[in-house]
Scaffold this active site. Structure first.
Site, short mmCIF file in Angstrom:
data_model
loop_
_atom_site.label_atom_id
_atom_site.label_comp_id
_atom_site.label_asym_id
_atom_site.label_seq_id
_atom_site.Cartn_x
_atom_site.Cartn_y
_atom_site.Cartn_z
CB CYS A 1 -0.60 4.32 -3.47
SG CYS A 1 0.30 4.43 -2.27
CB CYS B 1 2.70 2.54 -2.30
SG CYS B 1 0.86 3.07 -1.12
CG ASP B 2 3.36 1.49 -6.06
OD1 ASP B 2 3.75 0.67 -5.30
OD2 ASP B 2 2.06 1.54 -6.65
#
Ligand code: NDP
Length: 313
Positions: A135, A138-139
């Site tokens: 992801c 997200c990261d």
């Protein structure tokens, strides 16, 4: 019998929430078990540009907040728990959750979605959250000025690669064939991005953590000839597709060989009367938020008509 729900919805992505909106507006007082990832896959994407009605795009998490608000406005009860067991062998159906609650319902809408696939490399799970991710949204932030590798050739891979260029100094897109599967517009964006370099005909066959338990490099293997080389890397992002979240129903419902729930042609009905499926858990082909939402609507309408038919007897 008063505690038997009319309809229970499992999963809270676009399919689940659309089913909830329709079911709530049909006075079915739906109860939703939100599942592992409340809001579903859109909560881990960046901008959604292809959902009609949002001409300027909308961030995935914001969109799912709006879905939830709309479903709750009509009386949907959302329970933040995960289904751990189901009994579909008799009605009312029973669903047990990870907080040890047991729900009974006359009908079920399964909209449990799908999850990202991993390559299955020995170090992959160990390094998850330490440089390995599925992801970018997200990261990505953690990769400022870093070198990252993205695996895959579909829309997800192109989107993730593009997104990562906001942070990373260099993004390698590792594609196992000599062409991309992504839509033309996504391909073009990736190919035109000066920070992205496509490595054609390559597989990532290992990921290393020489120091301090975080990604320091990957092994690339050429699909023609099998030539291997180790290259330094700070991150490895996987965008190689998804697996339906249907383990809970294995052996209880008809599924295809990949675990997608089989519905009747053009319908949300499954092989068990009173159980309906919508969204990515039953769709390996379209897998779009808008098609998931559409099938959630179908499921709710089918539930409403099926329940009416039951009471007419
Ligand atoms: P896809 O299944 O479309 O693509 C998966 C990609 O990963 C393919 O290029 C495939 O290669 C590659 N792949 C699969 N397994 C491996 C492996 N073991 N090693 C290396 N490469 C592998 O998945 P996506 O997640 O990209 O997209 C799913 C759906 O979601 C699609 O319908 C897509 O259009 C949609 N989507 C739309 C977006 C948008 O419009 N904004 C954004 C993201 C997704 P190969 O091509 O060789 O099979």
């Amino acid at each position: 019998m008063s505690d038997v729900k009319k309809t229970l919805i499992l999963g809270s992505g676009p399919a689940g929430y659309t089913a909830a909106i329709y079911a709530a507006r049909a006075n079915l007082e739906p109860v939703m078990i939100a599942g592992q990832q409340p809001g579903g896959q859109l909560t881990i994407t960046s901008e959604v540009e292809n959902y009609p009605g949002f001409p300027k795009g909308i961030m995935g998490p914001e969109m799912m907040d709006q879905f939830r608000e709309q479903a709750e406005r009509f009386g949907t009860k959302v329970i933040y728990a995960v289904g751990t067991e189901v009994d579909l062998s008799k009605r009312p159906f029973t669903v047990t959750t990870d907080d040890d609650q047991v729900y009974q319902s006359q009908s079920l809408i399964i909209s449990t979605g799908a999850s990202a696939l991993y390559l299955g490399l020995p170090n992959e799970k160990k390094l998850q959250g330490r440089g390995v991710s599925a992801c970018a949204t997200c990261d990505g932030f953690f990769f400022k000025g870093k070198v990252v590798y993205v695996v895959g050739g579909g829309d997800s891979a192109c989107e993730e690669a593009n997104f990562l260029t906001k942070f990373a100094s260099k993004v390698y897109l590792v594609v196992r064939r000599d062409s991309l599967r992504a839509s033309k517009i996504m391909q073009q964006r990736a190919l035109d991005n000066p920070k992205i370099e496509v490595l054609w005909g390559q597989n990532v066959t290992d990921v290393f953590d020489v120091t301090q338990g975080k990604v320091t490099g990957v092994e690339l293997t050429s699909t023609e000839g099998g030539h291997k080389k180790r290259v330094p890397a700070d991150g490895l992002f996987l965008a190689i597709g998804h697996k339906p979240n249907t383990d809970l129903f294995r052996g209880r419902l008809t599924m295809d060989d990949k675990g997608y729930i089989v519905t009747k042609p053009g319908k949300a009905a499954t092989n068990i009367e009173g159980v309906f499926a919508a969204g990515d858990c039953q769709d390996s082909y379209y897998r779009q938020a808008v098609t998931a939402a559409g099938s959630g609507c179908m499921a709710a309408i089918e539930v409403e008509r099926w329940l009416e038919g039951q009471h007419a007897h």
